[in-house]
Design an enzyme around this catalytic site. Structure first.
Site, PDB file in Angstrom:
ATOM      1  N   LYS A 437       0.863  -1.188   0.000  1.00 38.55           N
ATOM      2  CA  LYS A 437       0.000   0.000   0.000  1.00 38.55           C
ATOM      3  C   LYS A 437       0.892   1.229   0.000  1.00 38.55           C
ATOM      4  CE  LYS A 437      -3.500  -2.550   2.640  1.00 38.55           C
ATOM      5  NZ  LYS A 437      -2.677  -3.739   2.950  1.00 38.55           N
ATOM      6  N   TRP A 442      -2.614   0.509  -4.270  1.00 37.63           N
ATOM      7  CA  TRP A 442      -2.082  -0.851  -4.178  1.00 37.63           C
ATOM      8  C   TRP A 442      -1.066  -1.128  -5.273  1.00 37.63           C
ATOM      9  CZ3 TRP A 442      -6.833  -4.580  -3.258  1.00 37.63           C
ATOM     10  CH2 TRP A 442      -7.299  -4.390  -1.957  1.00 37.63           C
TER      11      TRP A 442
END
Length: 561
Positions: A437, A442
């Site tokens: 993250k 992501w």
């Protein structure tokens, strides 16, 4: 009543597999590799079943009965197959101990399962003898091989002498198909290993599913080499599939290095083989100059970790044999999905499907859910946690409170972040615990690993998150590279930049001699994280990657699972 005409109470259990081995498949060969030079022992399924009968009688004389756990600590051999048959078919529970676990993990598993008997290969005695004071509940030890080497064990039996004088007929009891047949523990990547019970009915159904052409496609004419250990999800169920179908089994024993396997494949004309990616990487590196040595192979199944597309392509180009990716877990027996491409698909699209996690097997139910447990669409775009259910999917762990968080209303929560497309193809993008993250967005560690391992100089690559004061986390690839060629951070970033946004490219790389592995051959990222925290993963900068602000794409990130 109408219901009575369609209801059949015929029990599905492993005695059916044993009966087929005793009768119509009695002539089928089983071969065990005995040494690195290629000496083998040859037998037949008929002889295996006769010896299994003798073993069942011998175990019964020790007081082993319904539900008792009999553990194995052994390689893939004929004797191990005999135990695979005798123990569950007499109503006891086969417990396969993972020979690659630590002493503490083995102690926990043996005591948690309450094993009454351990059958151990003579070459593996040292670890059992080392933990002997901590496994006091074990009543009997049986040694495959020279039992005098187990002198530290209390009154050990030699396997051959143990069964030698027993009758070669056993009066097997009636067994409910829902009864436990075997017990396998997870590799314990987090916390203690967790026990998964496989039932008789589920094991037989799983074996039948592996015969389907769109799954493993095992055939009666095959000569099957299960390199995957018999302690790892019952060698992916292959011993039972082969016994039921009548496919010959080629057992590698403890000789799992590439040279020995290649010689065994060539000598015994193996047509079907199964192993983790690291094995096939080694085979490819050692045999690329002699592709004819693997000429008998019709099909190779690979699983246990994500299979790089580059490995599949190189294997097929070199040996002319399809290396097919499969997906499963200890909790799923393990068959869940196989990555065959749809009919008629060619070119780049063909390999796009082949590189996916796989298409969902018949009788397996799958779904992806968001953080609130709401089901997401099968559009190949919405990622969520993959959940599974089915007749051979576990519904809970054996005597473990972790079941409450791992299973939800009959669904197994896999911990994998994935999408599913309209054709039922799963694409795992990461583990929930491994996704990186960075700045609220992501980065898939699995996709980056696959991209890096398509570089000709990269042998292995494992990507972990490195804490970053500004972006929370940044990707740190830990790579094993070969000699020669250009595998600098700059070269590796240039190689993968077509697959990633510029801001996703790594700032640095760690070069290591080997990626740590779990007991079943998966990359052990927790070891790498520990090394990183201890300052043991010095990074080499990719100096041209600097201004993240200029390249970061500001979009609404996916909801974290």
């Amino acid at each position: 009543m109408v219901e009575s005409l369609v209801q059949n109470d015929f029990e599905i259990n492993l005695q059916h597999v044993m009966r087929r081995m005793r009768t119509m498949n009695a002539h089928v060969e089983i071969i065990t590799l005995l040494d690195a030079e290629g000496t083998v022992a040859r037998s037949t399924y008929g002889e295996v079943v006769r010896r299994a009968d003798k073993l069942a009688n011998a175990l019964q004389s020790l007081g082993v009965g319904k539900g008792d756990r009999v553990a194995t600590f052994a390689w893939n051999t004929q004797q191990h197959l005999e135990i695979y048959l005798a123990v569950p078919c007499m109503g006891a529970v086969l417990h396969t101990l993972n020979i690659r676990l630590t002493d503490d993990q083995l102690i926990y598993i043996i005591n948690h399962a309450r094993d009454r008997v351990i059958i151990v290969d003579e070459t593996l005695l040292a670890q059992i003898e080392r933990i002997l004071p901590s496994i006091g509940g074990v009543e009997h030890f049986i040694v495959i091989g020279d039992h005098t080497r187990g002198a530290a064990l209390p009154r050990p039996f030699a396997y051959e002498a143990f069964i030698a004088t027993e009758p070669d007929h056993f009066d097997y009891p009636e067994i409910d198909g829902r009864a436990a047949a075997s017990l396998c523990y997870t590799s314990g990547t987090t916390g203690n290993p967790k026990g998964v019970l496989y039932g008789h009915r589920s094991t037989v159904l799983h074996a039948m599913a592996e015969c389907l052409t769109d799954t493993l496609d095992v055939r009666s004419a095959d000569r099957v080499l299960p390199v995957v250990p018999m302690f790892h999800a019952n060698a992916w169920g292959l011993p039972y599939t082969c016994g039921m179908l009548g496919a010959a089994l080629i057992m590698p024993g403890r000789f799992l290095h590439a040279d020995a396997l290649v010689r065994l494949i060539a000598a015994e004309h193996v047509t079907f083989a199964a192993a983790v990616p690291t094995i096939w990487n080694d085979v490819l590196r050692t045999s690329a100059d002699a592709p004819e040595s693997l000429g008998s192979l019709r099909r190779v199944t690979c699983g246990g970790a994500a299979v790089p597309q580059a490995l599949m392509q190189r294997f097929e180009d070199t040996f002319g044999t399809a290396l097919i990716q499969g997906f499963g877990m200890t909790e799923t027996s393990p068959l869940v999905a196989i990555a065959e491409a749809p009919p008629g698909v060619t070119g780049a699209e063909f390999w796009r499907y082949r590189a996916k996690t796989g298409r969902i097997s018949p009788l397996v139910e799958a779904r992806i859910v968001d953080v609130d447990g709401h089901e997401l669409p099968w559009d190949g775009e919405h990622p969520g946690e993959l959940e599974l259910a089915g007749p051979w999917i576990a519904s809970g762990y054996y005597l473990d409170e972790a079941s409450e968080e791992k299973f939800r209303q009959g669904w197994l929560r896999t911990g994998d972040v994935a999408t599913i497309d309209a054709l039922g193809y799963i694409q795992i993008t990461d583990r929930v615990k491994d996704v990186i993250k960075s700045g609220g967005e992501w980065i898939s560690s699995i996709e980056m690993e696959n991209a890096l391992m398509s570089h000709p100089q990269v042998i292995e690559a494992a990507v972990i998150a490195k804490p970053d004061e500004r972006w929370d986390e940044r990707p740190l690839p830990c790579v094993v590279v070969g000699t020669g060629g250009d595998a600098t951070p700059q070269a590796l970033n240039a190689h993968i930049q077509a697959s990633f946004a510029r801001w996703q490219l790594p700032d640095e790389y760690a070069y290591i001699s080997e990626v740590p592995k779990t007991s079943v051959g998966k990359f052990d990222k927790k070891v790498l994280r520990t090394m990183l925290a201890a300052g043991e993963l010095p990074g080499r900068r990719a100096v041209e990657v600097t201004q993240h602000d200029a390249h970061r794409i500001h979009v609404t990130p996916p909801r974290p699972v």
